[in-house]
Design an enzyme around this catalytic site. Structure first.
Site, PDB file in Angstrom:
ATOM      1  N   SER A  18       5.493  -6.873   5.490  1.00 49.32           N
ATOM      2  CA  SER A  18       5.623  -6.127   6.755  1.00 49.32           C
ATOM      3  C   SER A  18       4.340  -5.370   7.088  1.00 49.32           C
ATOM      4  CB  SER A  18       6.832  -5.186   6.729  1.00 49.32           C
ATOM      5  OG  SER A  18       6.599  -4.091   5.883  1.00 49.32           O
ATOM      6  N   HIS A 114       0.128   2.703  -0.581  1.00 51.42           N
ATOM      7  CA  HIS A 114       1.116   3.091  -1.583  1.00 51.42           C
ATOM      8  C   HIS A 114       2.154   3.990  -0.911  1.00 51.42           C
ATOM      9  CE1 HIS A 114       2.690   3.889  -5.551  1.00 51.42           C
ATOM     10  NE2 HIS A 114       2.767   5.162  -5.218  1.00 51.42           N
ATOM     11  N   GLU A 147     -10.545   1.478 -10.499  1.00 51.09           N
ATOM     12  CA  GLU A 147      -9.953   0.849 -11.684  1.00 51.09           C
ATOM     13  C   GLU A 147      -8.667   1.514 -12.139  1.00 51.09           C
ATOM     14  OE1 GLU A 147     -13.091   0.264 -14.582  1.00 51.09           O
ATOM     15  OE2 GLU A 147     -14.408  -0.285 -12.931  1.00 51.09           O
TER      16      GLU A 147
END
Ligand code: GRF
Length: 213
Positions: A18, A114, A147
């Site tokens: 989405s 996120h 990282e």
């Protein structure tokens, strides 16, 4: 003179897609300019986002990662990104951890979204973690990928209130609405090049004459 040709974006997905669709639509509707989606890459054959992106006329390539050494898979992804002359990689629900080598190769040119207000609740089930911890503001973060897991420099965040009646599903849905706005805006900011990073702070260019240490 700065290169004026549209920046070429790759969107890496593993599922529903989405956020990928929201980026494609923002470009198509003229809300996000100066870039184009060069290719969508899925590491999961049959991911729902594949057909959805194809239906909007975008190149989609599936590069399955399962059962393949990570280095080999990432070399294949890299070769594809080079073939499509990609300038910026956008991870959008891409469920593979990327190696330090891959991350270094795309340093400052790879973003992730996120579903929490980082640095709170990195990792899986961020919305559930937010409910369990009783926060009253939740949201999403678009950040550069480094990282660490969900730990790179934050480009922008959008918040939504946590309501008393919220479940993981309803909260996730409201955060997702914010994600769809956030990703296009973050891409706009990054491709403009009009920013600088001081330590962990992403700032509009020229806004920090004497940055705090
Ligand atoms: C989003 O919640 C995103 O923040 C997280 O994974 C989910 C992907 O959703 N990284 P979609 O595939 O973009 O719909």
């Amino acid at each position: 003179m700065q290169d004026q040709s549209p920046k070429r974006i790759a969107i890496l997905i593993s599922g529903r897609g989405s956020n990928c669709m929201a980026i494609i639509r923002a470009i198509r509707d003229g809300k996000l300019t100066g870039c184009e989606v060069a290719v969508v890459v899925s590491n999961i054959p049959g991911a729902a986002g594949i057909e959805a992106a194809r239906a909007l006329g975008v190149n989609v390539v599936t590069l399955e990662g399962r059962g393949r050494p990570q280095a080999e898979h990432e070399a294949a992804v890299n070769a594809l990104l080079r073939k499509f002359r990609v300038d910026l990689v956008c991870l959008a629900g891409y469920m593979r951890i990327l190696s330090a080598n891959f991350v270094r190769e795309w340093q400052d040119r790879m973003l992730n979204i996120h579903p929490s207000l980082l640095p709170s609740f990195p990792g899986l089930h961020a919305q559930r973690q937010a409910l369990e911890q009783g926060v009253t503001l939740a949201g999403c973060t678009v950040h550069f990928v480094d990282e660490s897991v969900d730990g790179g420099v934050i480009i922008l965040q959008r918040a939504t209130e946590v309501l008393p009646e919220d479940t993981e599903a309803t909260l996730s849905e409201r955060i997702l609405e914010q994600e769809h706005l956030a990703y296009a805006e973050a891409i706009r900011r990054v491709i403009s090049g009009n920013y600088e990073v001081h330590g962990r702070r992403y700032l509009p260019r020229g806004s920090a004459e004497s940055p705090t240490q």
